[in-house]
Scaffold this motif. Structure first.
Motif, PDB file in Angstrom:
ATOM      1  N   GLU A  54     -11.228   1.992  -4.872  1.00 60.30           N
ATOM      2  CA  GLU A  54     -10.639   2.416  -6.140  1.00 60.30           C
ATOM      3  C   GLU A  54     -10.026   3.813  -6.051  1.00 60.30           C
ATOM      4  OE1 GLU A  54     -11.912   3.081 -10.852  1.00 60.30           O
ATOM      5  OE2 GLU A  54     -13.361   2.332  -9.387  1.00 60.30           O
ATOM      6  N   ALA A  55     -10.690   4.715  -5.330  1.00 63.10           N
ATOM      7  CA  ALA A  55     -10.199   6.090  -5.226  1.00 63.10           C
ATOM      8  C   ALA A  55      -8.853   6.161  -4.513  1.00 63.10           C
ATOM      9  CB  ALA A  55     -11.221   6.957  -4.492  1.00 63.10           C
ATOM     10  N   GLU A  56      -8.589   5.234  -3.607  1.00 56.44           N
ATOM     11  CA  GLU A  56      -7.313   5.216  -2.895  1.00 56.44           C
ATOM     12  C   GLU A  56      -6.242   4.453  -3.666  1.00 56.44           C
ATOM     13  OE1 GLU A  56      -7.606   4.048   1.214  1.00 56.44           O
ATOM     14  OE2 GLU A  56      -9.587   4.973   1.430  1.00 56.44           O
ATOM     15  N   LEU A  57      -6.652   3.454  -4.413  1.00 50.33           N
ATOM     16  CA  LEU A  57      -5.694   2.646  -5.161  1.00 50.33           C
ATOM     17  C   LEU A  57      -5.199   3.353  -6.418  1.00 50.33           C
ATOM     18  CD1 LEU A  57      -4.189  -0.018  -5.647  1.00 50.33           C
ATOM     19  CD2 LEU A  57      -6.269  -0.883  -6.752  1.00 50.33           C
ATOM     20  N   LYS A  58      -6.075   4.056  -7.088  1.00 53.58           N
ATOM     21  CA  LYS A  58      -5.735   4.651  -8.389  1.00 53.58           C
ATOM     22  C   LYS A  58      -4.477   5.512  -8.342  1.00 53.58           C
ATOM     23  CE  LYS A  58      -7.796   7.103 -12.296  1.00 53.58           C
ATOM     24  NZ  LYS A  58      -9.030   7.757 -12.807  1.00 53.58           N
ATOM     25  N   PRO A  59      -4.310   6.424  -7.368  1.00 53.52           N
ATOM     26  CA  PRO A  59      -3.086   7.240  -7.347  1.00 53.52           C
ATOM     27  C   PRO A  59      -1.820   6.419  -7.150  1.00 53.52           C
ATOM     28  CG  PRO A  59      -4.771   8.174  -5.910  1.00 53.52           C
ATOM     29  CD  PRO A  59      -5.231   6.797  -6.284  1.00 53.52           C
ATOM     30  N   LEU A  60      -1.940   5.254  -6.538  1.00 50.27           N
ATOM     31  CA  LEU A  60      -0.762   4.424  -6.280  1.00 50.27           C
ATOM     32  C   LEU A  60      -0.247   3.721  -7.531  1.00 50.27           C
ATOM     33  CD1 LEU A  60      -1.802   2.759  -2.883  1.00 50.27           C
ATOM     34  CD2 LEU A  60      -0.400   4.796  -3.250  1.00 50.27           C
ATOM     35  N   LEU A  61      -1.117   3.565  -8.528  1.00 54.65           N
ATOM     36  CA  LEU A  61      -0.731   2.825  -9.730  1.00 54.65           C
ATOM     37  C   LEU A  61       0.350   3.538 -10.530  1.00 54.65           C
ATOM     38  CD1 LEU A  61      -4.231   1.562 -10.941  1.00 54.65           C
ATOM     39  CD2 LEU A  61      -2.496   0.331  -9.617  1.00 54.65           C
ATOM     40  N   SER A  62       0.496   4.837 -10.324  1.00 56.16           N
ATOM     41  CA  SER A  62       1.549   5.581 -11.019  1.00 56.16           C
ATOM     42  C   SER A  62       2.856   5.576 -10.230  1.00 56.16           C
ATOM     43  CB  SER A  62       1.102   7.024 -11.269  1.00 56.16           C
ATOM     44  OG  SER A  62       0.882   7.690 -10.026  1.00 56.16           O
ATOM     45  N   ARG A  63       2.844   4.858  -9.098  1.00 61.38           N
ATOM     46  CA  ARG A  63       4.029   4.860  -8.236  1.00 61.38           C
ATOM     47  C   ARG A  63       4.554   3.441  -7.996  1.00 61.38           C
ATOM     48  NH1 ARG A  63       2.432   8.857  -3.366  1.00 61.38           N
ATOM     49  NH2 ARG A  63       4.690   8.706  -3.003  1.00 61.38           N
ATOM     50  N   LEU A  64       4.335   2.584  -8.977  1.00 63.04           N
ATOM     51  CA  LEU A  64       4.839   1.217  -8.885  1.00 63.04           C
ATOM     52  C   LEU A  64       6.357   1.209  -9.016  1.00 63.04           C
ATOM     53  CD1 LEU A  64       2.189  -0.624 -11.123  1.00 63.04           C
ATOM     54  CD2 LEU A  64       2.155  -0.266  -8.644  1.00 63.04           C
ATOM     55  N   SER A  65       6.987   0.245  -8.345  1.00 56.06           N
ATOM     56  CA  SER A  65       8.449   0.167  -8.330  1.00 56.06           C
ATOM     57  C   SER A  65       8.930  -1.094  -9.041  1.00 56.06           C
ATOM     58  CB  SER A  65       8.956   0.159  -6.886  1.00 56.06           C
ATOM     59  OG  SER A  65       8.451   1.260  -6.156  1.00 56.06           O
ATOM     60  N   ARG A  66      10.209  -1.108  -9.346  1.00 58.89           N
ATOM     61  CA  ARG A  66      10.810  -2.306  -9.926  1.00 58.89           C
ATOM     62  C   ARG A  66      11.849  -2.843  -8.955  1.00 58.89           C
ATOM     63  NH1 ARG A  66      12.657  -3.586 -16.062  1.00 58.89           N
ATOM     64  NH2 ARG A  66      13.474  -5.687 -15.684  1.00 58.89           N
ATOM     65  N   GLY A  67      11.726  -4.109  -8.616  1.00 59.92           N
ATOM     66  CA  GLY A  67      12.670  -4.714  -7.708  1.00 59.92           C
ATOM     67  C   GLY A  67      13.984  -5.061  -8.385  1.00 59.92           C
ATOM     68  N   VAL A  68      14.899  -5.615  -7.589  1.00 65.73           N
ATOM     69  CA  VAL A  68      16.210  -5.978  -8.119  1.00 65.73           C
ATOM     70  C   VAL A  68      16.388  -7.491  -8.190  1.00 65.73           C
ATOM     71  CG1 VAL A  68      17.241  -3.837  -7.303  1.00 65.73           C
ATOM     72  CG2 VAL A  68      17.256  -5.843  -5.810  1.00 65.73           C
ATOM     73  N   GLY A  69      15.346  -8.231  -7.842  1.00 65.05           N
ATOM     74  CA  GLY A  69      15.421  -9.687  -7.880  1.00 65.05           C
ATOM     75  C   GLY A  69      15.332 -10.220  -9.294  1.00 65.05           C
ATOM     76  N   PRO A  70      15.676 -11.488  -9.496  1.00 71.93           N
ATOM     77  CA  PRO A  70      15.685 -12.081 -10.844  1.00 71.93           C
ATOM     78  C   PRO A  70      14.299 -12.196 -11.474  1.00 71.93           C
ATOM     79  CG  PRO A  70      16.051 -13.767  -9.174  1.00 71.93           C
ATOM     80  CD  PRO A  70      16.147 -12.449  -8.477  1.00 71.93           C
ATOM     81  N   LYS A  71      13.246 -12.163 -10.679  1.00 71.13           N
ATOM     82  CA  LYS A  71      11.898 -12.271 -11.225  1.00 71.13           C
ATOM     83  C   LYS A  71      11.196 -10.910 -11.327  1.00 71.13           C
ATOM     84  CE  LYS A  71      11.135 -17.034  -9.684  1.00 71.13           C
ATOM     85  NZ  LYS A  71      10.251 -17.957  -8.928  1.00 71.13           N
TER      86      LYS A  71
END
Length: 260
Positions: free
Chosen positions: A157-174
């Motif tokens: 959890e300690a390693e995953l938590k900081p990554l949750l603010s760095r999610l990206s949005r793809g360019v695909g239709p879904k």
């Protein structure tokens, strides 16, 4: 190795390793009595092992009055560093990737997590006119690849938590707007299924499927996956891909020293 009854092939070696593991895991130096209890071996046996470890440089003791307090040395760390230098992950997995790619007719990859990105460190291509935009050294957002999702699902959890603010949005239709709550729910499904899939989120018409592998300490070390057209990764083809990446992931884990 153990026999059919589950007994160690070499009880002496098994006891020695158990004592050494107990020493390493102890929060403070242990007396022989405490060490024997922690390791679950007879006191006399524990003493013989401890003195041998001392002679070989794997343990030291501090004498306080009539008590001897034992602790491990960093010699094990030196051995581990030598091993790490010898473990070339691309070489370790290349033959498996080739077989996987050939059996499915899709390129196969191994990726590791670096910060909030997945880095492709190995690839096995397939012959044909169509060549997907995956290559050794490619960097992609961790959350938009099956490789990254397979790894992230098993992060502490300690390693995953900081990554949750760095999610990206793809360019695909879904592709959908980044949502930490939905992503955590997705990772829970990945853990339950044993594999991850991404379909037409990062880009149109492309899908990937991946499974994690683990190191000797049980920490997720990377993932193995395949990439193809989304229309390919369905039905029996998808089932075969799942079996393939999971099997290779388990084999790589075994080579890295992971024991279930």
């Amino acid at each position: 190795m153990s026999d059919a009854s589950g007994k160690a092939a070499s009880p002496a070696a098994d006891r020695t390793l158990t004592v050494l593991e107990a020493l390493v895991r102890a929060e403070e130096p242990l007396t022989l009595t405490a060490l024997a209890k922690a390791a679950g071996v007879p006191l006399a046996t524990c003493a013989s092992i401890a003195y041998t470890l001392e002679q070989r440089g794997y343990a030291v003791r501090r004498v306080v009055g009539r008590s001897h307090f034992w602790r491990p040395t960093l010699r094990l760390y030196g051995l581990a560093i030598e091993l790490v230098r010898k473990v070339d992950l691309p070489s370790l997995v290349q033959a498996d990737l080739r077989r996987l790619a050939e059996s499915l007719g899709m390129p196969a990859h191994v990726g590791i997590l670096e910060d909030a990105s997945v880095v492709y460190v190995a690839k096995a291509s397939t012959p044909g006119f169509v060549q997907f935009d995956t290559y050794r050294g490619k960097v992609a957002p961790f959350d938009l690849t099956a490789l990254g999702r397979a790894i992230a699902a098993h992060l502490p959890e300690a390693e995953l938590k900081p990554l949750l603010s760095r999610l990206s949005r793809g360019v695909g239709p879904k592709a959908a707007a980044p949502d930490p709550g939905q992503f955590l729910a997705l990772l829970a499904k990945v853990r339950a299924d044993g594999y991850a899939i991404e379909s037409e989120e990062e880009q149109a018409e492309i899908a990937c499927l991946a499974a994690p592998f683990f190191d000797a300490e049980g920490a997720v070390a990377g993932a193995v996956g395949v990439t193809g057209f989304a229309r390919q990764l369905v039905g029996e083809k998808r089932k075969a891909a799942v079996r393939g990446v999971v099997q290779v992931g388990q084999e790589v884990s075994r080579r890295l020293g992971f024991v279930v």
